[in-house]
Design an enzyme around this catalytic site. Sequence first.
Site, PDB file in Angstrom:
ATOM      1  N   TRP A 102       0.823  -1.210   0.000  1.00 52.70           N
ATOM      2  CA  TRP A 102       0.000   0.000   0.000  1.00 52.70           C
ATOM      3  C   TRP A 102       0.847   1.246   0.000  1.00 52.70           C
ATOM      4  O   TRP A 102       0.493   2.238  -0.657  1.00 52.70           O
ATOM      5  CB  TRP A 102      -1.012  -0.031   1.147  1.00 52.70           C
ATOM      6  CG  TRP A 102      -2.087  -1.039   0.850  1.00 52.70           C
ATOM      7  CD1 TRP A 102      -2.306  -2.226   1.482  1.00 52.70           C
ATOM      8  CD2 TRP A 102      -3.040  -0.988  -0.228  1.00 52.70           C
ATOM      9  NE1 TRP A 102      -3.342  -2.895   0.873  1.00 52.70           N
ATOM     10  CE2 TRP A 102      -3.813  -2.169  -0.174  1.00 52.70           C
ATOM     11  CE3 TRP A 102      -3.317  -0.063  -1.238  1.00 52.70           C
ATOM     12  CZ2 TRP A 102      -4.844  -2.450  -1.079  1.00 52.70           C
ATOM     13  CZ3 TRP A 102      -4.346  -0.336  -2.147  1.00 52.70           C
ATOM     14  CH2 TRP A 102      -5.095  -1.512  -2.057  1.00 52.70           C
ATOM     15  N   ASP A 172      -1.659   6.565   6.410  1.00 54.23           N
ATOM     16  CA  ASP A 172      -2.738   5.748   5.848  1.00 54.23           C
ATOM     17  C   ASP A 172      -3.093   4.696   6.898  1.00 54.23           C
ATOM     18  O   ASP A 172      -2.442   3.664   6.996  1.00 54.23           O
ATOM     19  CB  ASP A 172      -2.262   5.090   4.552  1.00 54.23           C
ATOM     20  CG  ASP A 172      -3.284   4.095   4.012  1.00 54.23           C
ATOM     21  OD1 ASP A 172      -4.365   3.935   4.617  1.00 54.23           O
ATOM     22  OD2 ASP A 172      -2.992   3.473   2.965  1.00 54.23           O
ATOM     23  N   LYS A 196     -12.981  -1.630   6.894  1.00 54.15           N
ATOM     24  CA  LYS A 196     -12.274  -2.589   7.760  1.00 54.15           C
ATOM     25  C   LYS A 196     -12.796  -2.434   9.190  1.00 54.15           C
ATOM     26  O   LYS A 196     -13.675  -3.185   9.595  1.00 54.15           O
ATOM     27  CB  LYS A 196     -10.774  -2.374   7.660  1.00 54.15           C
ATOM     28  CG  LYS A 196     -10.297  -2.628   6.213  1.00 54.15           C
ATOM     29  CD  LYS A 196      -8.985  -1.983   5.934  1.00 54.15           C
ATOM     30  CE  LYS A 196      -8.679  -1.896   4.448  1.00 54.15           C
ATOM     31  NZ  LYS A 196      -8.628  -3.174   3.759  1.00 54.15           N
TER      32      LYS A 196
HETATM   33  N1  PMP Z   1      -4.383   1.517   2.105  1.00 56.31           N
HETATM   34  C1  PMP Z   1      -4.451   0.397   2.839  1.00 56.31           C
HETATM   35  C2  PMP Z   1      -3.501   0.213   3.987  1.00 56.31           C
HETATM   36  C3  PMP Z   1      -5.394  -0.589   2.522  1.00 56.31           C
HETATM   37  O1  PMP Z   1      -5.474  -1.700   3.240  1.00 56.31           O
HETATM   38  C4  PMP Z   1      -6.287  -0.368   1.438  1.00 56.31           C
HETATM   39  C5  PMP Z   1      -7.355  -1.345   1.050  1.00 56.31           C
HETATM   40  N2  PMP Z   1      -7.162  -2.650   1.359  1.00 56.31           N
HETATM   41  C6  PMP Z   1      -6.149   0.803   0.689  1.00 56.31           C
HETATM   42  C7  PMP Z   1      -5.206   1.729   1.067  1.00 56.31           C
HETATM   43  C8  PMP Z   1      -7.041   1.089  -0.484  1.00 56.31           C
HETATM   44  O2  PMP Z   1      -8.276   1.432   0.017  1.00 56.31           O
HETATM   45  P1  PMP Z   1      -9.533   1.725  -0.905  1.00 56.31           P
HETATM   46  O3  PMP Z   1      -9.905   0.434  -1.517  1.00 56.31           O
HETATM   47  O4  PMP Z   1     -10.527   2.238   0.097  1.00 56.31           O
HETATM   48  O5  PMP Z   1      -9.141   2.750  -1.904  1.00 56.31           O
END
Ligand code: PMP
Length: 360
Positions: A102, A172, A196
Amino acid sequence: MARVFNFSAGPAILPEEVLRQAREELLNWRGSGLCVAEMSHRDQEFVSIAEQAEADLRALLAIPDSYRVLFLQGGASSQFAMVPMNLLRGGDQADYLNTGSWSKKAIAEAKRFCAVEIAASTEDARFTRAPTQRELNLSSEAAYVHYTPNETIEGVEFPFVPETVDIPLAADMSSTLLSRPIEVSRYGVIYAGAQKNLGLAGLTLVIVREDLIGRPLAGTPAMFDYKTHADAGSMYNTPPTYAWYLAGLVFQWLRCRGGLAAMATINERKAGALYAAIDTSGFYANPVEPACRSRMNVPFTLADPGLDQKFLTEAKAADLVTLEGHRSVGGMRASIYNAMPEEGVRALIAFMQEFERRYG
Ligand code: PMP
């Protein structure tokens, strides 16, 4: 049909009490004759739901008054762009910590807007640990420092908050927010997709220090400017009303259970039991340095990957679902967010031990 234990990384398990309350209120929210999803976001009834949710979140996280809370859409992925668009504030450089899948995505997006300096990377260690504070090569020229406190895919969690002196820290927190107390004042901006620990996909939470708002990059669309949403109480356009309501129910559920300190104790117990079961077996393995292991996402492999499919099929038959690891890393992953009861973790451990006894 009985409910199962859902170990999905997100959209993820929701507290059963919250689902029951939502069902109770689905057709007629507190005598209004309306489902919350049918209300105008300008209705007094919805405004009261929205305000209560923000008040409960502020209480849970002890958010200082100098921070604004935004209830947005677009997922954490939109924040990968909104953070540089709003936090560069005339600068042209930002520091990023590269600690997993991520943070890599956040870095790729930021490169559209500025020079990205990698202040630390654990890629050489195949993302099996977090860097230490001493390893951070921070630049005084950076407009902000971005990191991912919990890498959802690799299951790596920072055991500390990076010290960046006067440079705003952007985090994040998609897969860790509300799992334990944090000190909001250490951060310039915190963001998280809600699917989550917070509720439904479609809501993205942003907690941003007020003085960082209002100096967007030239050309920033109104929808990507934090000020647009801060000035309008997150109602510049139609917000994700039902997801906002449901997050409010989750916040109340958390407060009733003793808040984030109580959640942290339970979460430590759940993760501790699962890692202990992995480490004491000769059959399951987790490669992450113990001090940096995620309390929310627990990846593990089987000694024989040829048994992966059998493991998943038999787990599902035992009402333990969505245990496959992310497609990019394989193996298994058990996400054990706040809503996963300890009973679910115990059931998983018992299943793993029985599976090892039969096939190990
Ligand atoms: N950052 C992290 C740490 C994540 O776990 C996720 C989704 N699993 C995201 C960003 C992306 O999130 P979204 O699908 O809400 O754009």
